[in-house]
Write an enzyme that holds these catalytic residues in place. Structure first.
Site, short mmCIF file in Angstrom:
data_model
loop_
_atom_site.label_atom_id
_atom_site.label_comp_id
_atom_site.label_asym_id
_atom_site.label_seq_id
_atom_site.Cartn_x
_atom_site.Cartn_y
_atom_site.Cartn_z
N SER A 8 79.53 -74.26 134.96
CA SER A 8 79.89 -74.17 136.37
C SER A 8 79.81 -72.73 136.81
O SER A 8 80.17 -71.82 136.04
CB SER A 8 81.30 -74.72 136.61
N GLY A 9 79.33 -72.51 138.03
CA GLY A 9 79.21 -71.17 138.57
C GLY A 9 79.83 -71.10 139.95
O GLY A 9 80.54 -72.00 140.39
N GLY A 10 79.55 -70.00 140.66
CA GLY A 10 80.15 -69.79 141.96
C GLY A 10 79.68 -70.77 143.01
O GLY A 10 80.38 -71.03 143.99
N THR A 20 78.24 -76.89 139.99
CA THR A 20 78.43 -77.30 138.60
C THR A 20 77.19 -78.03 138.13
O THR A 20 76.58 -78.80 138.89
CB THR A 20 79.65 -78.22 138.47
N ASP A 51 66.24 -63.47 141.63
CA ASP A 51 67.44 -63.43 140.79
C ASP A 51 67.05 -63.63 139.32
O ASP A 51 67.68 -64.41 138.60
CB ASP A 51 68.43 -64.51 141.22
#
Length: 743
Positions: free
Chosen positions: A22-24, A27, A136
């Site tokens: 899970s990230g900012g 998920t 990114d």
């Protein structure tokens, strides 16, 4: 990692097996297709689902991921960007990320490091070839699969010619792996930014540390922008290549194609780290000095007429000299492909009532006989890399072209195709039709890279009735550098006025026979392109010196006599500036605002009175980012997040602004009391000209990016029929009085 309480049991009909992380923003879950194939599903966090700006970014991520799916990325299996809680499913790639591997096992070296470098360069090459910038690239976005490295997560990617969409108030990215331009002016990043990020990533893979690591993110960002990289621990054989990637200036870095050549030339075993070797600390070592020497090697001045190198010299508006002259021939076609974006069949003013020689019909208020709404896809010469088309209308006939389609004739009544002529080369996003005149239609042909004897770019004339070839002639690919438009040819009455293949003169060719009617050499020390605004034929010229530095700040406009090709007295314009259209007999240009080398929008208007031989200027109340256009004497700028602003060209005053749901739109096209704007996804909005109120809007009709900045209008009116061009060579049409229901 097993599922947690509160996790869904399934998403989009895919039963979930485990939580992968899970990230900012969301998920990621492991799931299975009905056939048992594992997929990774990214579910956006609930708090972002109601944020329209975030939804725009997520739609953009899905479109970018679909576009670049290939051997070095995770292919998109399914997606629902419009769902109550958006999600995207991609092929599950088994393996740890580069970040996990370095943390557990330490840096890579030898053949393993070389394989990683080549694999990632190949991934960037494929990503950039389809017009996407990742933005990114970092260790956690690289998966080390058994088949080789895979690049994942296109959450902040964008089209290479498209203005950056950023979350309000934030700089998006990861500072240790961001380029200087991404930290300073994120709206101006291009493919070279990814190359810089790859350089930092390779240093991290080889040493376990980034080349600009510091005690805080702020100091790291400062060192990225101002300090030399720490390369002392990088294996010597790789150090010089990495050094070129980390040049502070984007034009000093190799392209992904050039980088791949350099990496493949490295020895099979790069050896281990050499922390005490030359170049320890933040000083340039001998190998980097060798890079500087190569970078300053002059490009040979004499280039054969019509060669790939000549045609690509001024392909981009700010195209710099190629990094490594010895590779110029190998990438000449790619240089052309990267610089002929946004070809415009009728100019970006979007005023279909003006006589541009393209045969665009004024709205008549009636539909073609037997009309029913339709949707079609027109396959190009390279179906694996589709593009957008642009169309002009003559009665019930539509003539469309772009990318891998030189031109096609489509029946406006039902979308049936009568003929299609394809281009064999790699389609270029934004390369469109020249126009139509009498019984001929004109498009661009890009040569196949494997047929070097063909002219890189040609104007091709086709018979309107059956598509047979009438004639073709090589043309230079320099207009974007001079005028801001990638339009090397215009239809003017019964002639096609174009730049010749040697980039030395303007020439008019008979529309039917292709015979040269007149030829006018460029003024001494200048390069020119044809421009048509309404009934005016002009030449826009820039000095060799400014073109060599890729900063055209003092362009000049010459009246161009249609019959003889004689150039009139020039009128100088303060630039950089791009054409918007014509108002009250004066030419309207928008002045570009630059932050260093980065374009951030438009902050002024230049009105050029050719009869009086002078230009007057007005400042805008702010810098307007987005795609410009003009209709009925009003300038419009449509931003990437859907904001449309109307500007008075005489005063620069803002007449109105309206937030729409059509992100990245181009336009306007005026007709039937409405202004039409449309994006590459096929979303269309009709606005009232007097105050910008929305008359109606439609949902997306194609999976696509939000579109490049300065794209030409995607809407064509065939009577009351609204014909829309969208991504992946999609065309569709509907009745302006009965548009598709939204939602």
């Amino acid at each position: 990692m097993s599922l947690r309480g509160g996790d869904p049991a399934e998403i989009g009909g895919y039963p979930l097996e485990a939580r992968l992380g899970s990230g900012g923003m969301g998920t990621v879950f492991l799931a299975r297709t009905s056939s048992g194939r594992p997929v990774a599903i990214k579910l956006i966090h609930q708090q972002f689902a109601a944020d329209e700006e975030f939804r725009i970014r997520f739609r953009q991520e899905v479109a970018a991921a679909r576009r670049v799916s290939g051997a070095f990325t995770a292919a998109v299996v399914d997606a629902a960007p419009e769902a109550e809680q958006p999600w995207m499913a991609t092929t599950y790639i088994e393996g740890e990320t580069l970040a996990q591997h370095i943390a557990a096992a330490g840096p890579l070296d030898g053949a393993e490091l070389r394989r990683l470098a080549i694999g990632l360069a190949e991934a960037l090459r494929d990503i950039h070839r389809v017009g996407v910038v990742h933005r990114d690239l970092k260790p956690s976005n690289v998966v080390l699969s058994p088949e080789g490295p895979r690049v994942i997560d296109f959450g902040i990617s964008r089209a290479a010619d498209q203005q950056t969409l950023t979350m309000t108030g934030r700089v998006i990215g990861t500072p240790p792996f961001m380029s200087p331009e991404q930290l300073q002016a994120p709206r101006g990043v291009g493919p070279a930014s990814d190359v810089f990020s790859l350089g930092t990533l390779l240093v991290y893979a080889a040493t376990g540390s980034g080349p600009f690591d510091a005690d805080s993110p702020y100091m790291t960002a400062y060192q990225v922008v101002h300090e030399e990289p720490s390369l002392g621990a990088v294996p010597e054989a790789l150090r010089v290549v990495v050094g070129t990637c980390l040049d502070k200036e984007p034009e000093g870095r190799p392209s992904a194609d050039e980088l791949l050549v350099l990496l493949r030339d490295l020895p099979a075993d790069l050896g281990g780290r050499d922390a005490a070797g030359p170049g320890a600390g933040r000083t340039r070592d001998v190998l980097t000095e060798q890079h500087d020497a190569m970078h300053s090697t002059p490009v040979p001045a004499a280039v054969p007429a019509g060669s790939g190198a000549a045609a690509g010299t001024f392909a981009g508006r700010r195209l710099r000299d190629r990094w490594r002259p010895v590779l110029a021939a190998a990438v000449a076609v790619a240089a052309i492909a990267g610089g002929v974006a946004a070809l415009d069949p009728g100019g970006p003013d979007g005023d279909e009532g003006a006589d541009k020689g393209a045969g665009v019909a004024a709205p008549s208020g009636s539909l073609p006989d037997g009309f029913e709404p339709w949707r079609r896809t027109v396959a190009g010469g390279r179906e694996d890399i589709p593009d957008e088309l642009r169309c002009v209308a003559r009665g019930d006939a539509l003539f469309c072209g772009g990318g891998g389609v030189i031109a096609t004739r489509v029946n406006a009544r039902d979308g049936s195709r009568e003929w299609t002529v394809k281009s064999p080369g790699v389609p270029v996003q934004g390369m469109h039709l020249v126009g139509a005149a009498e019984d001929a239609v004109f498009g661009y042909r890009i040569a196949d890279q494997d047929v070097p004897q063909d002219p890189p770019v040609e104007v091709v004339a086709l018979a309107a009735d059956d598509g047979r070839k009438l004639w073709s002639a090589a043309t230079g690919a320099q207009s974007k550098a001079v005028s801001g438009r990638s339009q090397d040819a215009v239809v003017s009455g019964s002639a096609v006025v174009m730049v010749d293949g040697a980039n030395s003169r303007l020439e008019a060719r008979d529309a039917r026979s292709g015979e040269i009617v007149w030829a006018t050499p460029f003024p001494e020390g200048r390069r020119c392109v044809p421009v048509q605004e309404g009934r005016r034929l002009l030449a826009m010229c820039a000095s060799d010196a400014e073109l060599d530095t890729t900063e055209v700040r003092h362009p000049a406009l010459h009246p161009l006599d249609r019959a003889s090709g004689k150039l009139g007295e020039p009128v100088a314009v303060d630039g950089p500036a791009v054409f918007a259209g014509e108002a009250d007999g004066k030419l309207v240009l928008l002045q570009e605002h630059m932050e260093g080398p980065a374009f951030t929008g438009y902050d002024g208007i230049a009105l050029v009175d050719m009869a009086a031989g002078k230009a007057t200027y007005s400042r805008l109340d702010r810098t307007y980012g987005g795609t410009p256009g003009m209709a009925d004497g009003v300038v419009y700028v449509s931003g990437q997040t859907g904001l449309v602003s109307a500007l008075d060209p005489a005063t620069g005053r803002r007449k109105w602004s309206r937030q729409t749901s059509v992100e990245g739109a181009s336009g306007p096209v005026a007709g039937g009391g409405a202004l039409y704007f449309s994006s590459a996804t096929g979303r269309v909005v009709a606005l009232a000209p007097e105050d910008g109120r929305a008359l109606w809007s439609t949902d997306p009709r194609a999976e696509g990016l939000t579109g490049e900045v300065e794209a030409s209008p995607r809407v064509t009116l065939a009577g009351r029929a609204v014909v829309v061009a969208a991504d992946k060579n999609t065309l569709f049409a509907f009745d302006a009085k009965n548009p598709p229901k939204s939602g």
